[in-house]
Design an enzyme around this catalytic site. Structure first.
Site, PDB file in Angstrom:
ATOM      1  N   CYS A 130      40.361  39.801  38.267  1.00 17.10           N
ATOM      2  CA  CYS A 130      39.448  40.159  37.185  1.00 17.10           C
ATOM      3  C   CYS A 130      38.836  41.516  37.553  1.00 17.10           C
ATOM      4  CB  CYS A 130      38.348  39.111  37.032  1.00 17.10           C
ATOM      5  SG  CYS A 130      38.979  37.485  36.561  1.00 17.10           S
ATOM      6  N   CYS A 134      26.753  27.096  46.667  1.00 21.74           N
ATOM      7  CA  CYS A 134      27.846  27.743  45.940  1.00 21.74           C
ATOM      8  C   CYS A 134      29.042  27.825  46.893  1.00 21.74           C
ATOM      9  CB  CYS A 134      27.374  29.134  45.500  1.00 21.74           C
ATOM     10  SG  CYS A 134      28.631  30.070  44.627  1.00 21.74           S
ATOM     11  N   CYS A 141      35.251  41.918  39.327  1.00 25.91           N
ATOM     12  CA  CYS A 141      34.893  41.005  40.424  1.00 25.91           C
ATOM     13  C   CYS A 141      35.376  41.558  41.763  1.00 25.91           C
ATOM     14  CB  CYS A 141      35.487  39.628  40.169  1.00 25.91           C
ATOM     15  SG  CYS A 141      35.095  38.447  41.471  1.00 25.91           S
ATOM     16  N   GLU A 159      32.962  33.089  52.495  1.00 26.97           N
ATOM     17  CA  GLU A 159      31.512  33.119  52.334  1.00 26.97           C
ATOM     18  C   GLU A 159      31.057  31.992  51.407  1.00 26.97           C
ATOM     19  OE1 GLU A 159      30.818  37.888  52.953  1.00 26.97           O
ATOM     20  OE2 GLU A 159      30.808  37.148  50.908  1.00 26.97           O
ATOM     21  N   CYS A 173      41.374  35.988  46.064  1.00 27.66           N
ATOM     22  CA  CYS A 173      41.667  35.448  44.735  1.00 27.66           C
ATOM     23  C   CYS A 173      42.824  36.242  44.144  1.00 27.66           C
ATOM     24  CB  CYS A 173      40.442  35.564  43.827  1.00 27.66           C
ATOM     25  SG  CYS A 173      40.664  34.775  42.215  1.00 27.66           S
ATOM     26  N   CYS A 223      26.813  36.743  42.016  1.00 28.47           N
ATOM     27  CA  CYS A 223      28.085  36.465  41.351  1.00 28.47           C
ATOM     28  C   CYS A 223      29.030  37.651  41.472  1.00 28.47           C
ATOM     29  CB  CYS A 223      27.865  36.206  39.864  1.00 28.47           C
ATOM     30  SG  CYS A 223      26.691  34.916  39.523  1.00 28.47           S
TER      31      CYS A 223
HETATM   32  N1  SAH Z   1      37.135  31.917  39.625  1.00 23.95           N
HETATM   33  C1  SAH Z   1      36.085  31.108  39.058  1.00 23.95           C
HETATM   34  C2  SAH Z   1      34.988  30.829  40.035  1.00 23.95           C
HETATM   35  C3  SAH Z   1      34.138  32.030  40.434  1.00 23.95           C
HETATM   36  S1  SAH Z   1      32.634  31.902  39.603  1.00 23.95           S
HETATM   37  C4  SAH Z   1      35.567  31.769  37.799  1.00 23.95           C
HETATM   38  O1  SAH Z   1      35.861  32.935  37.588  1.00 23.95           O
HETATM   39  O2  SAH Z   1      34.911  31.115  37.017  1.00 23.95           O
HETATM   40  C5  SAH Z   1      31.940  33.466  39.731  1.00 23.95           C
HETATM   41  C6  SAH Z   1      31.334  33.931  38.429  1.00 23.95           C
HETATM   42  O3  SAH Z   1      30.771  35.237  38.606  1.00 23.95           O
HETATM   43  C7  SAH Z   1      32.372  34.038  37.348  1.00 23.95           C
HETATM   44  O4  SAH Z   1      31.848  33.678  36.116  1.00 23.95           O
HETATM   45  C8  SAH Z   1      32.671  35.518  37.401  1.00 23.95           C
HETATM   46  O5  SAH Z   1      33.269  35.974  36.241  1.00 23.95           O
HETATM   47  C9  SAH Z   1      31.308  36.109  37.640  1.00 23.95           C
HETATM   48  N2  SAH Z   1      31.355  37.464  38.159  1.00 23.95           N
HETATM   49  C10 SAH Z   1      32.382  38.072  38.782  1.00 23.95           C
HETATM   50  N3  SAH Z   1      32.066  39.345  39.099  1.00 23.95           N
HETATM   51  C11 SAH Z   1      30.808  39.549  38.670  1.00 23.95           C
HETATM   52  C12 SAH Z   1      29.915  40.656  38.729  1.00 23.95           C
HETATM   53  N4  SAH Z   1      30.262  41.802  39.314  1.00 23.95           N
HETATM   54  N5  SAH Z   1      28.681  40.493  38.192  1.00 23.95           N
HETATM   55  C13 SAH Z   1      28.319  39.314  37.646  1.00 23.95           C
HETATM   56  N6  SAH Z   1      29.110  38.245  37.574  1.00 23.95           N
HETATM   57  C14 SAH Z   1      30.345  38.364  38.069  1.00 23.95           C
END
Ligand code: SAH
Length: 346
Positions: free
Chosen positions: A118, A107, A121, A94, A114, A336
């Site tokens: 985390c 984006c 996420c 996506e 991944c 995000c």
């Molecule tokens: N792997 C990289 C690129 C992804 S960026 C990274 O982690 O930086 C996506 C962003 O959205 C990251 O900062 C991630 O931590 C954040 N993110 C992930 N899950 C989220 C959620 N449920 N709500 C808000 N932000 C989230």
């Protein structure tokens, strides 16, 4: 599908020159191809009438020009658009287009799934399938540009889609070369941002090899909390990460962006804000606060607007630039951490 075909969008200009030479063509053909593919955004070799017919036929049968097939688009109430693409092996990814006039931000995803898991996420819950190749990264941008029409240019690029860009460093660096090349897509490095969980060695390499902006997903200012939220913190704990950030080569005026996800009762208390201030002293940076985007399968809650504002206030009192990210496209699961295209099983 023949497997020996080359993906033409895998090649930065130098590599394209080498490939062109390897099939016995004259070197200037590489620049010609580059201009067609990235300047004119052609979708078929038939559109290149200045290339000899025989060469066009060779390109037609020997290369893959369009590595992504668009299989879905959704538009959110705020104008954010989510695209679903199918890869040649059936996997889905996506990408998101975010209008924020005068900007139009793409984006991009860097992996199918991944590996970093985390806890907050959704992409992390999918597990890791494979890296994207350079062509698959670059083509997300090109496909989205075609979708909005060539009269309305995408102005900014963030690597904040599915996956960890710095875990796929070769393809990332090649795609950055193509995105930034004046003979390629011509983006200014000021308008391109790579976001990472903080993989220290490839971060150092990115700093040496590319002038783009760096964003670091920090999300906690102490090792205990961060390791619980982001298992990668056990490999690269805060001391190592912050040292790499302080040493990060940055042209004057540039700053690292620290993304800080706010999770109710986990990392959003005033003492967390004060710890963050302390951690970030001596780094040229700004902080982007991201209130958690909830999902039924994720065990966290979004903090209240008041506690987000209070957290921001503490940072600003300490002269730390801090903005609150209004995550876009939540109603179409494009915000995000919400990207999780269903994948083919393999
Ligand atoms: N792997 C990289 C690129 C992804 S960026 C990274 O982690 O930086 C996506 C962003 O959205 C990251 O900062 C991630 O931590 C954040 N993110 C992930 N899950 C989220 C959620 N449920 N709500 C808000 N932000 C989230």
């Amino acid at each position: 599908m023949r497997e020996d075909r080359v993906f033409i969008k895998d090649f930065p200009l130098k590599a394209l020159e080498a490939w062109v030479a390897s099939i016995g063509e004259r070197p200037f053909r590489a620049r010609q191809i580059f201009r067609h593919v990235y300047g004119r955004l052609i979708r078929s070799w038939n559109e290149c009438s200045d290339l000899p017919k025989a060469f066009r036929t060779q390109l037609e049968y020997g290369t893959i020009l369009n590595p992504l097939e668009r299989v879905g688009t959704e538009e959110g109430s705020d104008g954010t658009r989510k695209f679903v693409f199918r890869l040649h092996d059936g996997h889905l990814i996506e990408s998101v287009l975010i209008p924020d006039p005068p900007r139009l931000t793409a984006c991009l995803s860097s992996q199918v799934g991944c590996a970093l898991a985390c806890r907050f996420c959704l992409t992390g819950t999918m597990g890791f399938k494979r890296h994207l190749r350079t062509a698959e990264i670059v083509d997300q941008l090109i496909q989205m540009q075609h979708a909005v029409g060539l009269h309305q240019r995408i102005t900014n690029i963030v690597f904040m889609g599915m996956g960890e860009p710095l875990a796929n460093e070769e393809a990332l660096l090649n795609s950055l070369q193509i995105l930034l090349a004046p003979e390629g897509l011509g983006f200014s490095h000021r308008r391109v941002t790579v976001s990472t969980v903080g993989l220290v060695p490839p971060m150092e390499r990115l700093g040496r090899e590319s002038p783009v902006n760096l964003a670091v997903s920090l999300h906690a200012a102490d090792d205990d909390t961060r390791s619980r939220l982001m298992p990668i913190n056990r490999t690269y704990p805060l001391a190592a990460l912050m040292e790499a950030c302080r040493a990060y080569p940055m042209p004057s005026r540039k700053r690292i962006t620290f993304e800080y996800l706010l999770l109710k009762g986990v990392n959003d208390r005033p003492e967390d804000a004060r710890r963050l201030v302390k951690l970030l002293s001596f780094v040229r940076c700004k902080v982007n606060l991201i209130p958690f985007n909830p999902h039924p399968s994720l065990p966290f809650e979004r903090p209240s607007e008041e506690s987000v504002a209070a957290f921001q206030h503490i940072l600003q009192q300490a002269h730390l630039a801090a903005t609150i990210r209004q995550s876009r496209g939540a109603d179409i699961r494009a915000a995000c951490g919400q990207l999780a295209a269903r994948m083919v099983s393999s």
